[in-house]
Every structure is written in C-alpha cells, then in structure tokens.
Design a protein around this motif. Structure first.
Motif, PDB file in Angstrom:
ATOM      1  N   THR A   1      45.547 -86.479  -9.642  1.00 32.06           N
ATOM      2  CA  THR A   1      45.127 -85.219  -8.985  1.00 32.06           C
ATOM      3  C   THR A   1      45.643 -85.143  -7.554  1.00 32.06           C
ATOM      4  O   THR A   1      45.638 -84.076  -6.962  1.00 32.06           O
ATOM      5  CB  THR A   1      43.587 -85.105  -8.959  1.00 32.06           C
ATOM      6  OG1 THR A   1      43.070 -86.320  -8.447  1.00 32.06           O
ATOM      7  CG2 THR A   1      43.054 -84.832 -10.342  1.00 32.06           C
ATOM      8  N   ALA A   2      46.118 -86.292  -7.038  1.00 30.09           N
ATOM      9  CA  ALA A   2      46.545 -86.319  -5.622  1.00 30.09           C
ATOM     10  C   ALA A   2      47.781 -85.440  -5.417  1.00 30.09           C
ATOM     11  O   ALA A   2      48.569 -85.233  -6.319  1.00 30.09           O
ATOM     12  CB  ALA A   2      46.832 -87.748  -5.197  1.00 30.09           C
TER      13      ALA A   2
ATOM     14  N   ASP B   1      41.526 -95.670 -10.540  1.00 30.16           N
ATOM     15  CA  ASP B   1      41.580 -94.829  -9.340  1.00 30.16           C
ATOM     16  C   ASP B   1      41.629 -93.372  -9.818  1.00 30.16           C
ATOM     17  O   ASP B   1      42.644 -92.934 -10.368  1.00 30.16           O
ATOM     18  CB  ASP B   1      42.839 -95.189  -8.522  1.00 30.16           C
ATOM     19  CG  ASP B   1      43.044 -94.240  -7.337  1.00 30.16           C
ATOM     20  OD1 ASP B   1      42.284 -93.260  -7.193  1.00 30.16           O
ATOM     21  OD2 ASP B   1      43.988 -94.486  -6.561  1.00 30.16           O
ATOM     22  N   ARG B   2      40.555 -92.646  -9.610  1.00 30.34           N
ATOM     23  CA  ARG B   2      40.447 -91.293 -10.180  1.00 30.34           C
ATOM     24  C   ARG B   2      41.335 -90.260  -9.486  1.00 30.34           C
ATOM     25  O   ARG B   2      41.376 -89.111  -9.898  1.00 30.34           O
ATOM     26  CB  ARG B   2      38.984 -90.831 -10.133  1.00 30.34           C
ATOM     27  CG  ARG B   2      38.088 -91.695 -11.006  1.00 30.34           C
ATOM     28  CD  ARG B   2      36.685 -91.153 -11.021  1.00 30.34           C
ATOM     29  NE  ARG B   2      35.816 -92.000 -11.825  1.00 30.34           N
ATOM     30  CZ  ARG B   2      34.645 -91.623 -12.301  1.00 30.34           C
ATOM     31  NH1 ARG B   2      34.198 -90.407 -12.043  1.00 30.34           N
ATOM     32  NH2 ARG B   2      33.920 -92.446 -13.019  1.00 30.34           N
ATOM     33  N   THR B   3      42.048 -90.677  -8.429  1.00 36.15           N
ATOM     34  CA  THR B   3      42.864 -89.697  -7.706  1.00 36.15           C
ATOM     35  C   THR B   3      44.341 -89.736  -8.115  1.00 36.15           C
ATOM     36  O   THR B   3      45.121 -88.902  -7.662  1.00 36.15           O
ATOM     37  CB  THR B   3      42.788 -89.947  -6.178  1.00 36.15           C
ATOM     38  OG1 THR B   3      43.366 -91.231  -5.903  1.00 36.15           O
ATOM     39  CG2 THR B   3      41.354 -89.912  -5.691  1.00 36.15           C
TER      40      THR B   3
ATOM     41  N   PRO C   1      44.732 -84.676 -16.644  1.00 35.89           N
ATOM     42  CA  PRO C   1      44.373 -85.079 -15.263  1.00 35.89           C
ATOM     43  C   PRO C   1      42.909 -84.795 -14.940  1.00 35.89           C
ATOM     44  O   PRO C   1      42.281 -85.579 -14.208  1.00 35.89           O
ATOM     45  CB  PRO C   1      45.296 -84.217 -14.384  1.00 35.89           C
ATOM     46  CG  PRO C   1      46.422 -83.807 -15.271  1.00 35.89           C
ATOM     47  CD  PRO C   1      45.846 -83.697 -16.647  1.00 35.89           C
ATOM     48  N   LEU C   2      42.368 -83.703 -15.487  1.00 41.01           N
ATOM     49  CA  LEU C   2      40.950 -83.405 -15.238  1.00 41.01           C
ATOM     50  C   LEU C   2      40.069 -84.485 -15.862  1.00 41.01           C
ATOM     51  O   LEU C   2      39.056 -84.898 -15.283  1.00 41.01           O
ATOM     52  CB  LEU C   2      40.580 -82.028 -15.822  1.00 41.01           C
ATOM     53  CG  LEU C   2      41.273 -80.817 -15.188  1.00 41.01           C
ATOM     54  CD1 LEU C   2      40.951 -79.542 -15.964  1.00 41.01           C
ATOM     55  CD2 LEU C   2      40.826 -80.679 -13.726  1.00 41.01           C
TER      56      LEU C   2
ATOM     57  N   ALA D   1      40.318 -87.634 -13.758  1.00 35.51           N
ATOM     58  CA  ALA D   1      39.565 -87.461 -12.504  1.00 35.51           C
ATOM     59  C   ALA D   1      38.062 -87.580 -12.742  1.00 35.51           C
ATOM     60  O   ALA D   1      37.304 -87.926 -11.827  1.00 35.51           O
ATOM     61  CB  ALA D   1      39.892 -86.104 -11.880  1.00 35.51           C
TER      62      ALA D   1
END
Ligand code: A2P
Length: 348
Positions: A347-348, A342-344, A84-85, A88
C-alpha cells in the motif's frame, strides 16, 4: 494457531473457486471457518463445501477483517485491487491471477519446485499459470540432474482454463452444430468446437501471446535460473478439462530416456505413465480430477546431442490452479507463515 484460521475463497462461484473449496474440504485444510466471496451478482447464492453449502458474500473493500488467508481466483483486475487491501488488513493472499506473478515482492510458487521462496513473502503469493505449473513440476528434477539449457513447448489447452464461460461456450457450440445451427462466438474470436486456436490471452508486441510469454517468464522465475531458455506456442483445443504439452528439452549433461523415466518416477507430484508397446501414455480424458502431473512419451531427441521429448498432462483446474494454491496454503501453515510481516508493503 492453525486450527483457528479463517480462510476465504475469492471468486468462489467460478470454475477454479469451486475447485478450491472442494480441495480445501477434501484435504481437511485446518480452518476453523471458510468463507466464500464473489461479485455482487452472486451475493446470497450458495456454493457446495463438502456436504454443506456456504452462502456467497459480496467482495468489498473491508471484507478482509478477521480473515487470515485468502485464495483468490476472480480475475486480474479483482486481484489488482483487492489483494493489497487484504494484505493491508493482515490477510495473506494466494493469488491465482497473473496480476502479481512477475512482481519482485511476490513469490511465485510451485510447492514441489521452490517452496523455500515462501519464506520471504510479504503478504501476496502468486500461483503460476496452469501451463507453467505442470511443466515445471516435470522439469525441476531434470534441471537439477542435467542442467536444462533450452525448452521448446507446444500446449494443447482445455477450455476450462478460460473459466466457466469457456466450458459453456464449447458445450453450446457443440450442441448448436449438432442441431444445424450456426454457433455463436462469445468467448473466443473463432469457433472452438472441432477447431484449434493458436491464440490464448492477448497478442503482444513481439507477436507471441501473453500466455506464451507467461510460460517463458514464469519458468525462469520459478526455477530461479535466467540461463534456462524457453519458447512456447500455446493452443486452445476443444477439450473441457486437462492441459497437454509436447515438451522438448535440451540439457547440458546427457540424460537417457531410461534415466529420465527413473528420475521422474521418483519426483514429487509426478506420475510416469509411459509404455508405448502397451499403448500407454497420458491423455486429458484420463487425468480429470487427478492430483499428479502425468508424463509419458519420454524419448530421445535424435537431432541434438542432449535432448529429450516428452508429453505432459495435468488437470488444469486442479494441479494447474486450485490444488497448487491449497498446497501453497498448506506449506504456509507448516512453516508458520500465515501472517503479513509488514502491512504497508503493497500500500506504500
Ligand atoms: P460472479 O460469479 O459473481 O461473477 P470464472 O473464472 O470461472 O469465470 O470465475 C470468475 C470468478 O470471479 C467468479 O466467482 C466471479 O463471481 C468472480 N468475480 C468476477 N468479478 C468479480 C469482482 N469484481 N468481485 C468479486 N468477484 C468477482
């Protein structure tokens, strides 16, 4: 765009990570720069990349700045935390662990079988389990032509599936036994040398192992067809490289062994090696370092109306892991998909 890609291999000192680097190099993957990451233990060591060497960097939370694409093979917990990092930071991940495979946000892809699933990726793409990959490459053409209803598979899996430590355990135990020493079990619960362990990964509530349920669930996800029923018994055998599988398939439409041989010999990624009269059938010792999935012993299951038996062998570190991951990366480049839409999402 593709010529400017910076590509990372995470877990570069491991059995699969090294093969990923070799595969990227051998297939001339269009990268301007390749970087190698592992744990702090290996930082500063070197791994081969063609005739050169790469200096291994410690994987850190901020490692992914400026990296376009990362191939991960560093275990589930590393993937859970770092994939996920990476996404993101705008880096597309192809992950070889089981951490993300059943996540609905992550396509689970074998390029010969379901490449279109890549189109909807959100930054993390999962590479299936090694035993699943080689099975679905052979099942897909049969499913398309005759409709697979049920699959019964028994595996004979090499110790390299456990990584470098599995390879070292078998080697050490064989040496110990030949020298009259009691072999120590560090990796597997019992001796693997001259033995067969019906136990891969952990046992689950239903008394199947996690490896067996990976084959069940991943096959359905990749074929995108919940009507396909799969049951599996996974066995670790004292072989260093290449998994073998005895696979029984029941289909809706009749398919003769001859038809299956013709169909499979034209299928992408498959090589049929099947002539009982000449004693020709695939074996792990002959498939090491080879790209295709080898299929032999194709014969009718005479106990049911529409049934086939076959024997499938592939190099688990290569097609079962590194090559499949690199083929996914190649397909991403071909489709212009080396970007995180969508980079979120993770991490959302
Ligand atoms: P290292 O050699 O530094 O331990 P294998 O599956 O063959 O055992 O390889 C596992 C790979 O995953 C190795 O490259 C290993 O690096 C890497 N790895 C394990 N834990 C981590 C971690 N926490 N961060 C980064 N890489 C890791």
């Amino acid at each position: 765009m593709s010529e400017n890609l910076t590509v990372a291999v995470v877990g570069a000192t491991g059995a699969v990570g090294r093969e990923m680097l070799k595969t990227l190099h051998d297939r001339a993957f269009p990268a301007a720069r390749v970087r190698a990451f592992a744990s702090a233990r290996s930082a500063g060591s070197r791994v081969p990349f063609g005739d050169d060497e790469l200096v291994v960097e410690e994987l850190k939370e901020d490692s992914f700045a400026g990296i376009d694409l990362a191939l991960f093979s560093a275990g589930g917990s590393t993937s859970e935390k770092f994939a996920p990092l990476a996404a993101a930071a705008g880096c597309v991940v192809v992950d070889n662990s089981s951490a993300w495979r059943m996540d609905p946000r992550c396509p689970l892809v074998v390029p010969e079988v379901n490449p279109d699933a890549l189109d909807a990726h959100a930054g993390i793409i999962a590479n299936p389990n090694c035993s699943t990959i080689q099975m679905v490459v052979a099942l897909k053409p049969i499913h398309d032509a005759a409709g697979i209803r049920r699959v019964v598979v028994s595996t004979y899996q090499a110790v390299s599936g456990t990584g470098q430590k599995g390879i070292e355990e078998l080697e050490r135990q064989v040496r110990d036994l030949f020298n009259g020493r009691d072999p120590e079990n560090k990796v597997y619960p019992y001796r693997i040398a001259f033995n067969a362990l019906p136990h891969i990964d952990v046992f689950l509530e239903n008394d199947y192992t996690k490896e067996e349920m990976k084959m069940v669930n991943e096959t359905v996800k990749i074929l995108d067809d919940p009507s396909v029923k799969v049951t599996a018994t996974c066995v670790r055998v004292p072989v260093f490289f290449c998994h073998a599988e005895a696979v029984n398939v029941e289909t809706a439409k009749k398919m003769t062994p001859k038809e299956a041989r013709i169909l499979l010999s034209q299928a992408p990624g498959v090589r049929v090696f099947d002539n009982p009269r000449e004693l020709l059938y695939p074996m792990p010792a002959d498939c090491i370092g080879e790209d295709p999935v080898f299929v032999g012993r194709i014969r009718e299951d005479e106990t049911v109306d529409n049934g086939l038996n076959m024997w499938i062998v592939a190099d688990n570190v290569r097609k079962g892991a590194a090559l499949n991951a690199v083929q996914i990366a190649e397909e991403l480049v071909r489709r212009g998909l080396v970007r995180v839409p969508d980079r979120t999402v993770f991490t959302a």
